[in-house]
Design a protein around this motif. Structure first.
Motif, short mmCIF file in Angstrom:
data_model
loop_
_atom_site.label_atom_id
_atom_site.label_comp_id
_atom_site.label_asym_id
_atom_site.label_seq_id
_atom_site.Cartn_x
_atom_site.Cartn_y
_atom_site.Cartn_z
N UNK A 203 -1.94 -1.66 -9.70
CA UNK A 203 -3.31 -1.53 -9.18
C UNK A 203 -3.93 -2.90 -8.96
N UNK A 204 -3.71 -3.79 -9.89
CA UNK A 204 -4.24 -5.14 -9.74
C UNK A 204 -3.59 -5.86 -8.56
N UNK A 205 -2.27 -5.72 -8.43
CA UNK A 205 -1.56 -6.37 -7.34
C UNK A 205 -2.06 -5.89 -5.99
N UNK A 206 -2.22 -4.57 -5.85
CA UNK A 206 -2.69 -4.02 -4.58
C UNK A 206 -4.11 -4.49 -4.29
N UNK A 207 -4.96 -4.53 -5.31
CA UNK A 207 -6.33 -4.99 -5.12
C UNK A 207 -6.35 -6.44 -4.65
N UNK A 208 -5.51 -7.27 -5.24
CA UNK A 208 -5.45 -8.68 -4.83
C UNK A 208 -4.91 -8.82 -3.41
N UNK A 209 -3.93 -7.99 -3.06
CA UNK A 209 -3.38 -8.05 -1.71
C UNK A 209 -4.39 -7.58 -0.67
N UNK A 210 -5.22 -6.58 -1.06
CA UNK A 210 -6.30 -6.16 -0.16
C UNK A 210 -7.29 -7.30 0.04
N UNK A 217 -3.58 -4.23 7.78
CA UNK A 217 -3.24 -3.28 8.83
C UNK A 217 -3.34 -1.87 8.27
N UNK A 218 -4.42 -1.11 8.57
CA UNK A 218 -4.62 0.22 7.96
C UNK A 218 -3.46 1.18 8.18
N UNK A 219 -2.89 1.28 9.41
CA UNK A 219 -1.78 2.23 9.57
C UNK A 219 -0.56 1.90 8.71
N UNK A 220 -0.30 0.62 8.49
CA UNK A 220 0.89 0.22 7.74
C UNK A 220 0.63 0.12 6.23
N UNK A 222 -0.39 2.19 3.71
CA UNK A 222 0.19 3.14 2.75
C UNK A 222 1.69 2.91 2.53
N UNK A 223 2.41 2.67 3.62
CA UNK A 223 3.84 2.44 3.48
C UNK A 223 4.16 1.17 2.72
N UNK A 224 3.38 0.12 2.98
CA UNK A 224 3.60 -1.15 2.27
C UNK A 224 3.33 -0.99 0.78
N UNK A 225 2.28 -0.26 0.44
CA UNK A 225 1.96 -0.03 -0.97
C UNK A 225 3.07 0.79 -1.63
N UNK A 226 3.57 1.82 -0.93
CA UNK A 226 4.66 2.63 -1.49
C UNK A 226 5.90 1.78 -1.74
#
Length: 280
Positions: A203-210, A217-220, A222-226
């Motif tokens: 969760x922290x990693x994704x928040x920092x990447x956001x 890139x909104x369309x990509x 979800x796949x990148x997070x998965x």
């Protein structure tokens, strides 16, 4: 007859009958007898008998090649022929690459080792014959065996030297009583992280990447997070590894946070000082 060396470099002195007897039939080189003793010691086989060695016995070259397995060579017994070498045995196996025209039980090395462990467990004396380096056991040798042992190897290349052939059986013998788990993760004492710990980091990693714009890139997204989640979920990440990764993320985000750009959902990240403290 013994080898005559008594320096005791290897403390390999089991009680009689503790392991099957390895019988080397007409071995051609003393060095091969020495490397065979080394292989036997690796796998917990301690009793060697030698039938009609080409160059006689004992041989200094055997000790030079034994890598410390001297006690096996010291206790090795020499016999003139196969019948005398196995006269006191209850069961005899023989290694044979291509058994033909015989009706006799056939085992691979693993099954043979299991049988040998069971035979020894009943207090019976078992022996395994290994033939000379050039041609292996002859039909007359095999006629003294109640079971044949064959190693299923690459059919395009099945050549083994004497020590290699003994090592395969010695390894399987050892593994019949080995308690080491066949699969394990070496963590050097640090516990495996819980899924909750891992989720906290992800969760922290994704928040920092956001916040950094990497997932812009909104369309990509979800796949990148998965993909990131699958990457970390594949194995058992340890707590120390997670602390290190937290430290990595902290250092990577330091410059951005100094410029006042924090993850939107947490303007004052609580992990900042904690991960700096725990990282190595």
């Amino acid at each position: 007859m013994t080898g005559g060396r008594e320096d005791g470099r290897a403390a390999l002195t089991p009680s009689p009958g503790e392991s099957p007897i390895v019988v080397l039939v007409r071995p051609q080189m003393a060095m091969n007898i020495g490397t065979t003793a080394r292989a036997m010691a690796n796998g917990g086989l301690f009793h060697m008998r030698v039938v009609a060695p080409r160059d006689g016995w004992p041989q200094p070259n055997a000790y030079a090649a034994a890598s410390g397995a001297d006690a096996i060579l010291d206790a090795a017994q020499v016999f003139p022929d196969v019948p005398s070498a196995i006269a006191d045995c209850h069961r005899v196996m023989g290694t044979c690459p291509r058994p033909r025209h015989v009706i006799v039980p056939l085992r691979d090395a693993r099954a043979a080792a299991a049988d040998l462990r069971e035979i020894n467990g009943r207090g019976l004396r078992a022996a395994v014959l290994f033939g000379p380096e050039r041609a292996g056991l002859e039909a007359e040798d095999l006629s003294h065996c109640d079971t044949l042992v064959r190693y299923p190897l690459n059919p395009q290349h099945t050549s083994l030297n004497l020590a290699q052939a003994v090592m395969i059986l010695a390894y399987e013998w050892w593994m019949t009583a080995e308690t080491t788990p066949p699969r394990q993760l070496l963590t050097n004492g640090t516990p495996v992280a819980t899924k909750g710990d891992l989720e906290n980091f992800l969760s922290r990693l994704v928040a920092e990447l956001d916040a950094s714009g990497f997932l812009h890139n909104p369309p990509k997204r979800p796949g990148m997070v998965r993909n990131l989640r699958h990457w970390f979920q594949r194995g058992e990440v340890t707590e120390q590894e997670l602390r290190t990764l937290h430290g990595v993320v902290t250092e990577l985000s330091t410059g951005r946070m100094q410029r006042g750009r924090f993850p939107a959902e947490d303007p004052l990240p609580p992990w900042h000082e904690e991960s700096r403290k725990d990282s190595p």
